[in-house]
Design an enzyme around this catalytic site. Structure first.
Site, mmCIF file in Angstrom:
data_model
loop_
_atom_site.group_PDB
_atom_site.id
_atom_site.type_symbol
_atom_site.label_atom_id
_atom_site.label_comp_id
_atom_site.label_asym_id
_atom_site.label_seq_id
_atom_site.Cartn_x
_atom_site.Cartn_y
_atom_site.Cartn_z
ATOM 1 N N SER A 21 0.871 -1.183 0.000
ATOM 2 C CA SER A 21 0.000 0.000 0.000
ATOM 3 C C SER A 21 0.906 1.231 0.000
ATOM 4 C CB SER A 21 -0.844 -0.009 1.285
ATOM 5 O OG SER A 21 -1.463 1.243 1.502
ATOM 6 N N TYR A 23 -2.216 -1.341 10.336
ATOM 7 C CA TYR A 23 -2.159 -1.428 8.868
ATOM 8 C C TYR A 23 -0.827 -0.887 8.354
ATOM 9 C CZ TYR A 23 -3.947 -1.070 4.050
ATOM 10 O OH TYR A 23 -4.139 -1.207 2.687
HETATM 11 P P1 NAD Z 1 -11.457 -6.309 -0.420
HETATM 12 O O1 NAD Z 1 -12.050 -6.235 0.958
HETATM 13 O O2 NAD Z 1 -12.309 -5.953 -1.602
HETATM 14 O O3 NAD Z 1 -10.866 -7.773 -0.649
HETATM 15 C C1 NAD Z 1 -10.146 -8.435 0.356
HETATM 16 C C2 NAD Z 1 -10.051 -9.886 -0.016
HETATM 17 O O4 NAD Z 1 -9.329 -10.542 1.040
HETATM 18 C C3 NAD Z 1 -11.400 -10.598 -0.117
HETATM 19 O O5 NAD Z 1 -11.338 -11.577 -1.133
HETATM 20 C C4 NAD Z 1 -11.541 -11.264 1.269
HETATM 21 O O6 NAD Z 1 -12.384 -12.409 1.257
HETATM 22 C C5 NAD Z 1 -10.108 -11.637 1.525
HETATM 23 N N1 NAD Z 1 -9.788 -11.866 2.928
HETATM 24 C C6 NAD Z 1 -10.001 -11.057 3.984
HETATM 25 N N2 NAD Z 1 -9.599 -11.658 5.115
HETATM 26 C C7 NAD Z 1 -9.097 -12.864 4.756
HETATM 27 C C8 NAD Z 1 -8.534 -13.953 5.468
HETATM 28 N N3 NAD Z 1 -8.403 -13.943 6.799
HETATM 29 N N4 NAD Z 1 -8.145 -15.046 4.768
HETATM 30 C C9 NAD Z 1 -8.309 -15.097 3.418
HETATM 31 N N5 NAD Z 1 -8.832 -14.106 2.693
HETATM 32 C C10 NAD Z 1 -9.228 -13.010 3.365
HETATM 33 O O7 NAD Z 1 -10.145 -5.397 -0.351
HETATM 34 P P2 NAD Z 1 -9.296 -4.667 -1.490
HETATM 35 O O8 NAD Z 1 -9.620 -3.229 -1.401
HETATM 36 O O9 NAD Z 1 -9.401 -5.358 -2.786
HETATM 37 O O10 NAD Z 1 -7.819 -4.844 -0.887
HETATM 38 C C11 NAD Z 1 -6.958 -5.907 -1.286
HETATM 39 C C12 NAD Z 1 -5.541 -5.611 -0.822
HETATM 40 O O11 NAD Z 1 -5.096 -4.369 -1.372
HETATM 41 C C13 NAD Z 1 -5.400 -5.467 0.698
HETATM 42 O O12 NAD Z 1 -4.179 -6.051 1.117
HETATM 43 C C14 NAD Z 1 -5.368 -3.972 0.900
HETATM 44 O O13 NAD Z 1 -4.657 -3.602 2.066
HETATM 45 C C15 NAD Z 1 -4.624 -3.528 -0.351
HETATM 46 N N6 NAD Z 1 -4.882 -2.129 -0.698
HETATM 47 C C16 NAD Z 1 -6.145 -1.700 -1.023
HETATM 48 C C17 NAD Z 1 -6.358 -0.367 -1.365
HETATM 49 C C18 NAD Z 1 -7.712 0.174 -1.771
HETATM 50 O O14 NAD Z 1 -7.842 1.395 -1.953
HETATM 51 N N7 NAD Z 1 -8.724 -0.659 -1.979
HETATM 52 C C19 NAD Z 1 -5.267 0.520 -1.343
HETATM 53 C C20 NAD Z 1 -4.002 0.048 -0.998
HETATM 54 C C21 NAD Z 1 -3.826 -1.291 -0.669
#
Ligand code: NAD
Length: 275
Positions: free
Chosen positions: A157, A170
């Site tokens: 991130s 985080y």
């Molecule tokens: P999201 O909530 O849409 O998806 C998260 C995924 O992780 C889902 O498939 C969920 O089922 C799975 N998950 C959660 N807990 C779990 C566990 N204990 N075991 C297995 N699977 C699990 O989130 P997203 O926004 O797509 O984020 C995905 C990644 O990207 C994360 O690591 C997040 O920190 C990172 N990220 C997201 C953003 C953003 O703006 N969306 C920005 C920077 C980084």
């Protein structure tokens, strides 16, 4: 242009990952799903991972298999549980033949000041956002190194590079994930296995969509203002990155053009960390 002189796009250029097996953690939603789709589009066979409705996940698998002609299975392993992670990799190896690509993407968030941050939440975030990547990596690295090819892509991130208040667990986990990525890059530098971190700013996912409504309610302002003045306050280009952009980038990091790219933490943040 004379047809004989036209550039020739070979099948391997169009689908550079045919014959490769990939695990994408947290790929039933959002960024992980976008990356899984892009890898399937490039020809990789997949193990999806993540939570969700069983029937919806089965439909997702079928759709990806039909659309891209690849094999797709799903593991419901909980990334906070090391023994489930180990079992997922064993099962994935049996189903894929080899795990050539590992994308550590599963992640959760909790927002609170340090003094009132629930210790159990801290442990959960550290285990899912950081320790899970250690456990998947230690399980797949021996096979990748012995075949002298592998790709590890850790979805960190912008918060792996800089901090924001109230996101202690985080930010700590994502900084840790960037560090782990670099250590792996150095340890594997001569093996043909690369290890890179991707550092998104705000990406348009269902998670973010939900935050817009919540923030609009709590601040008493409209959705457009929440997007511009709250969520994208620090993102200079004032637009969300898309899951498709992250998918394209991941495919590039897995392609031969990225053979010499290892140990990076690449911001995808519209200039946020340029401040
Ligand atoms: P999201 O909530 O849409 O998806 C998260 C995924 O992780 C889902 O498939 C969920 O089922 C799975 N998950 C959660 N807990 C779990 C566990 N204990 N075991 C297995 N699977 C699990 O989130 P997203 O926004 O797509 O984020 C995905 C990644 O990207 C994360 O690591 C997040 O920190 C990172 N990220 C997201 C953003 C953003 O703006 N969306 C920005 C920077 C980084």
């Amino acid at each position: 242009m004379d047809i004989a002189a036209a550039p020739c796009r070979t099948a391997s250029a169009v689908r550079p990952l045919v014959g490769k097996g990939a695990i994408v953690t947290g790929s039933t939603s959002g960024i992980g799903l976008g990356i899984a789709r892009a890898l399937a589009g490039a020809g990789a066979d997949l193990v999806l991972n993540g939570f969700g409705d069983t029937a919806a996940i089965a439909r997702l698998r079928d759709d990806l298999e039909r659309e891209f002609g690849v094999t797709v299975t799903h593991s419901g392993a909980d990334m906070s549980q090391p023994e489930q992670i180990e079992a997922m990799v064993v099962e994935a190896t049996a189903k894929l033949g080899t795990v050539d690509i590992l994308v550590n993407n599963a992640g959760i968030q909790h927002v609170a000041p340090i003094e009132s941050f629930p210790p159990a939440k801290w442990d959960q975030i550290l285990s899912i956002n950081l320790s899970a990547a250690f456990h998947t990596m230690r399980a797949v690295i021996p096979g990748m190194a012995s075949r002298r090819w592998g790709r590890i892509v850790n979805i960190a991130s912008a918060h792996g590079l800089i901090a924001s208040p109230f996101k202690s667990a985080y930010v700590a986990a994502k900084h840790g994930l960037v560090g782990l990525t670099k250590v792996a890059a150095l340890e594997l530098a001569e093996t043909g296995v690369t290890s890179n971190a991707v550092c998104p700013g705000y990406v348009w996912t269902p998670l973010v969509e939900k935050q817009i409504d919540d923030q609009a309610k709590s601040h008493g302002i409209g959705r457009d203002q929440v997007v511009r003045d709250v969520l994208l306050k620090n993102q200079p280009n004032k637009r969300f990155a898309t899951v498709e952009e992250l998918g394209t980038l991941t495919v590039f990091l897995c392609s031969p053009g990225a053979d010499s790219i290892t140990g990076i933490a690449l911001p995808v943040d519209g200039g946020w960390t340029a401040h």
